[in-house]
Write a protein that holds these residues in place. Structure first.
Motif, PDB file in Angstrom:
ATOM      1  N   SER A 153       0.854  -1.196   0.000  1.00 38.24           N
ATOM      2  CA  SER A 153       0.000   0.000   0.000  1.00 38.24           C
ATOM      3  C   SER A 153       0.888   1.244   0.000  1.00 38.24           C
ATOM      4  O   SER A 153       2.081   1.167   0.297  1.00 38.24           O
ATOM      5  CB  SER A 153      -0.892  -0.004   1.239  1.00 38.24           C
ATOM      6  OG  SER A 153      -0.084   0.152   2.390  1.00 38.24           O
ATOM      7  N   ASP A 154       0.270   2.393  -0.297  1.00 33.73           N
ATOM      8  CA  ASP A 154       1.026   3.653  -0.284  1.00 33.73           C
ATOM      9  C   ASP A 154       1.639   3.880   1.097  1.00 33.73           C
ATOM     10  O   ASP A 154       2.761   4.361   1.222  1.00 33.73           O
ATOM     11  CB  ASP A 154       0.105   4.825  -0.628  1.00 33.73           C
ATOM     12  CG  ASP A 154      -0.309   4.801  -2.101  1.00 33.73           C
ATOM     13  OD1 ASP A 154       0.315   4.045  -2.876  1.00 33.73           O
ATOM     14  OD2 ASP A 154      -1.260   5.512  -2.461  1.00 33.73           O
TER      15      ASP A 154
ATOM     16  N   GLN B 107       2.484   1.593   3.325  1.00 39.48           N
ATOM     17  CA  GLN B 107       3.628   0.681   3.532  1.00 39.48           C
ATOM     18  C   GLN B 107       4.871   1.209   2.814  1.00 39.48           C
ATOM     19  O   GLN B 107       5.979   1.133   3.342  1.00 39.48           O
ATOM     20  CB  GLN B 107       3.293  -0.718   3.022  1.00 39.48           C
ATOM     21  CG  GLN B 107       2.359  -1.480   3.944  1.00 39.48           C
ATOM     22  CD  GLN B 107       1.863  -2.759   3.302  1.00 39.48           C
ATOM     23  OE1 GLN B 107       1.539  -2.790   2.111  1.00 39.48           O
ATOM     24  NE2 GLN B 107       1.794  -3.827   4.080  1.00 39.48           N
ATOM     25  N   LEU B 108       4.663   1.740   1.601  1.00 36.35           N
ATOM     26  CA  LEU B 108       5.809   2.263   0.844  1.00 36.35           C
ATOM     27  C   LEU B 108       6.410   3.483   1.540  1.00 36.35           C
ATOM     28  O   LEU B 108       7.625   3.655   1.562  1.00 36.35           O
ATOM     29  CB  LEU B 108       5.388   2.624  -0.586  1.00 36.35           C
ATOM     30  CG  LEU B 108       5.138   1.456  -1.534  1.00 36.35           C
ATOM     31  CD1 LEU B 108       4.723   1.967  -2.906  1.00 36.35           C
ATOM     32  CD2 LEU B 108       6.373   0.571  -1.675  1.00 36.35           C
ATOM     33  N   GLU B 109       5.540   4.309   2.113  1.00 38.64           N
ATOM     34  CA  GLU B 109       6.013   5.502   2.819  1.00 38.64           C
ATOM     35  C   GLU B 109       6.798   5.103   4.064  1.00 38.64           C
ATOM     36  O   GLU B 109       7.839   5.686   4.377  1.00 38.64           O
ATOM     37  CB  GLU B 109       4.804   6.381   3.164  1.00 38.64           C
ATOM     38  CG  GLU B 109       5.104   7.848   3.298  1.00 38.64           C
ATOM     39  CD  GLU B 109       6.071   8.394   2.258  1.00 38.64           C
ATOM     40  OE1 GLU B 109       5.804   8.258   1.052  1.00 38.64           O
ATOM     41  OE2 GLU B 109       7.114   8.946   2.662  1.00 38.64           O
TER      42      GLU B 109
ATOM     43  N   ALA C 167       8.371   2.326   4.488  1.00 36.58           N
ATOM     44  CA  ALA C 167       9.644   1.755   4.022  1.00 36.58           C
ATOM     45  C   ALA C 167      10.618   2.866   3.648  1.00 36.58           C
ATOM     46  O   ALA C 167      11.799   2.804   3.979  1.00 36.58           O
ATOM     47  CB  ALA C 167       9.388   0.847   2.822  1.00 36.58           C
ATOM     48  N   ARG C 168      10.095   3.917   2.994  1.00 36.23           N
ATOM     49  CA  ARG C 168      10.972   5.033   2.604  1.00 36.23           C
ATOM     50  C   ARG C 168      11.590   5.687   3.842  1.00 36.23           C
ATOM     51  O   ARG C 168      12.792   5.953   3.897  1.00 36.23           O
ATOM     52  CB  ARG C 168      10.178   6.085   1.817  1.00 36.23           C
ATOM     53  CG  ARG C 168      11.055   7.218   1.254  1.00 36.23           C
ATOM     54  CD  ARG C 168      10.300   8.521   1.126  1.00 36.23           C
ATOM     55  NE  ARG C 168       9.090   8.416   0.359  1.00 36.23           N
ATOM     56  CZ  ARG C 168       8.985   8.702  -0.952  1.00 36.23           C
ATOM     57  NH1 ARG C 168      10.035   9.103  -1.602  1.00 36.23           N
ATOM     58  NH2 ARG C 168       7.835   8.590  -1.571  1.00 36.23           N
TER      59      ARG C 168
END
Lengths: 92, 188
Positions: A30-31, A33-35, A37-38
Motif C-alpha cells: 500500500s502507499d 507501507q511504501l512511505e 519503508a521510505r
C-alpha cells in the motif's frame, strides 16, 4: 475461431484480468507501507552516515591525549639531547 | 548542501517511480511478500548510500542500475536460502516421516484447487516474474524487457504464455481456444 469461441475467449480474458487485478491488490504494497519503508531507508541511511562520520572524525579527548603525548615526547627528546651533548663535551 | 538536497529529491523521485516495480520483481522471483519488501528496502538503501552516483545519470540508465542492484541482492538471497535449506534438510531428515502416497495425492489435489495464488506460484519463475512486473509493477513489456534483458516481443509472448497456463490451471480455458496475442498491456 468461431464467434462463439471468440466470445468465450473474451469472457475468459475478462475473468483472468479480474483475478489478476485482485491478486495484484493482495500483494502490492500500500502507499502507506511504501512511505513507511521510505522513512526506514532514510533513517537507516542517515544513521549509517552518522556512524561513518563519527568514525572519520576522532573525538576531542583523542586529540588532547595526542598533543599531550607529543609535547612530553618533544620535551623528553630535548632533555636527552642536552644530556648527550653534555656527555660528548665531557668526553672530549 | 544544495547538491545534497538535489540528490535527496532525485532519490525520492526514483523511489516513487520504481518502488512498486522493484517489489514486483522480487515478489515474482520469491513469491513471498515479506521477502520482497525486505529486498526492495535493501535495494533502495544501497541506492541511498550511493545516491551521489545518481547525479547526471539518465532516467533509462537509473532503472537499469537500480535493477542491477536488485539482481545482485536476489543472487545473495538465493545463496543464503540454499545454505539455510541444506542446514534445515540435515536437521529434519532423521525426524521427517516418509510421505504417505495418499496424503501426497490429497496435497496435490489441494494444490490444484482454484486458487490464483497457488496457480501463480506454480508458474515457471521466468513467466511469474514477467507477470508480476506487469500486473503488480504496472510496467510495460518494453520496460520489463529492458530490465530483464529480453526483447519486448519475448516479454509479450511470455505474458501470453503465463495467462494461457493460468487459464488452464484455473480451468478458465476449458474447451476454449486461447488466443496467442490475448495480452493487453495496462494503458496500451
Amino acid at each position: 475461431m468461431t464467434v462463439h469461441d471468440m466470445g468465450r475467449a473474451s469472457d475468459e480474458d475478462a475473468a483472468l484480468d479480474a483475478m489478476l487485478a485482485a491478486w495484484a491488490a493482495r500483494h502490492s504494497p500500500s502507499d502507506e507501507q511504501l512511505e513507511t519503508a521510505r522513512r526506514a531507508i532514510l533513517r537507516e541511511g542517515e544513521g549509517t552516515s552518522d556512524v561513518a562520520l563519527a568514525e572519520a572524525v576522532l573525538p576531542l579527548e583523542w586529540w588532547e591525549r595526542f598533543f599531550a603525548d607529543l609535547n612530553s615526547g618533544m620535551r623528553r627528546a630535548a632533555s636527552l639531547d642536552s644530556v648527550f651533548s653534555m656527555l660528548s663535551t665531557s668526553a672530549a | 548542501m544544495e547538491q545534497g538536497r538535489g540528490l535527496a529529491d532525485r532519490f525520492n523521485a526514483l523511489y516513487d517511480r520504481h518502488a512498486r516495480p522493484v517489489h514486483a520483481y522480487f515478489f515474482g522471483h520469491t513469491g513471498d511478500d515479506e521477502v520482497a519488501s525486505d529486498l526492495m528496502q535493501e535495494t533502495f538503501l544501497r541506492v541511498w548510500r550511493h545516491r551521489a552516483d545518481l547525479e547526471d545519470m539518465p532516467e533509462e540508465r537509473q532503472r537499469y542500475w537500480l535493477f542491477g542492484i536488485g539482481r545482485n541482492l536476489l543472487t545473495d538471497y538465493y545463496r543464503r536460502r540454499a545454505v539455510r535449506q541444506i542446514v534445515t534438510d540435515c536437521e529434519t531428515e532423521s525426524l521427517e516421516a516418509r510421505p504417505d502416497p495418499a496424503t501426497e495425492r490429497a496435497r496435490e489435489a489441494r494444490d490444484e484447487a482454484l486458487d490464483v495464488d497457488a496457480a501463480i506460484a506454480r508458474l515457471p519463475e521466468d513467466l511469474r516474474v514477467v507477470l508480476a512486473m506487469s500486473a503488480l509493477g504496472e510496467m510495460t513489456s518494453g520496460e520489463i524487457g529492458q530490465v530483464l534483458g529480453r526483447p519486448a516481443g519475448t516479454v509479450r509472448y511470455q505474458l501470453s504464455q503465463a495467462r494461457h497456463a493460468l487459464a488452464e490451471m484455473l480451468h478458465l480455458a476449458e474447451g476454449a481456444t486461447v488466443r496467442g496475442g490475448a495480452w493487453q498491456e495496462v494503458g496500451a
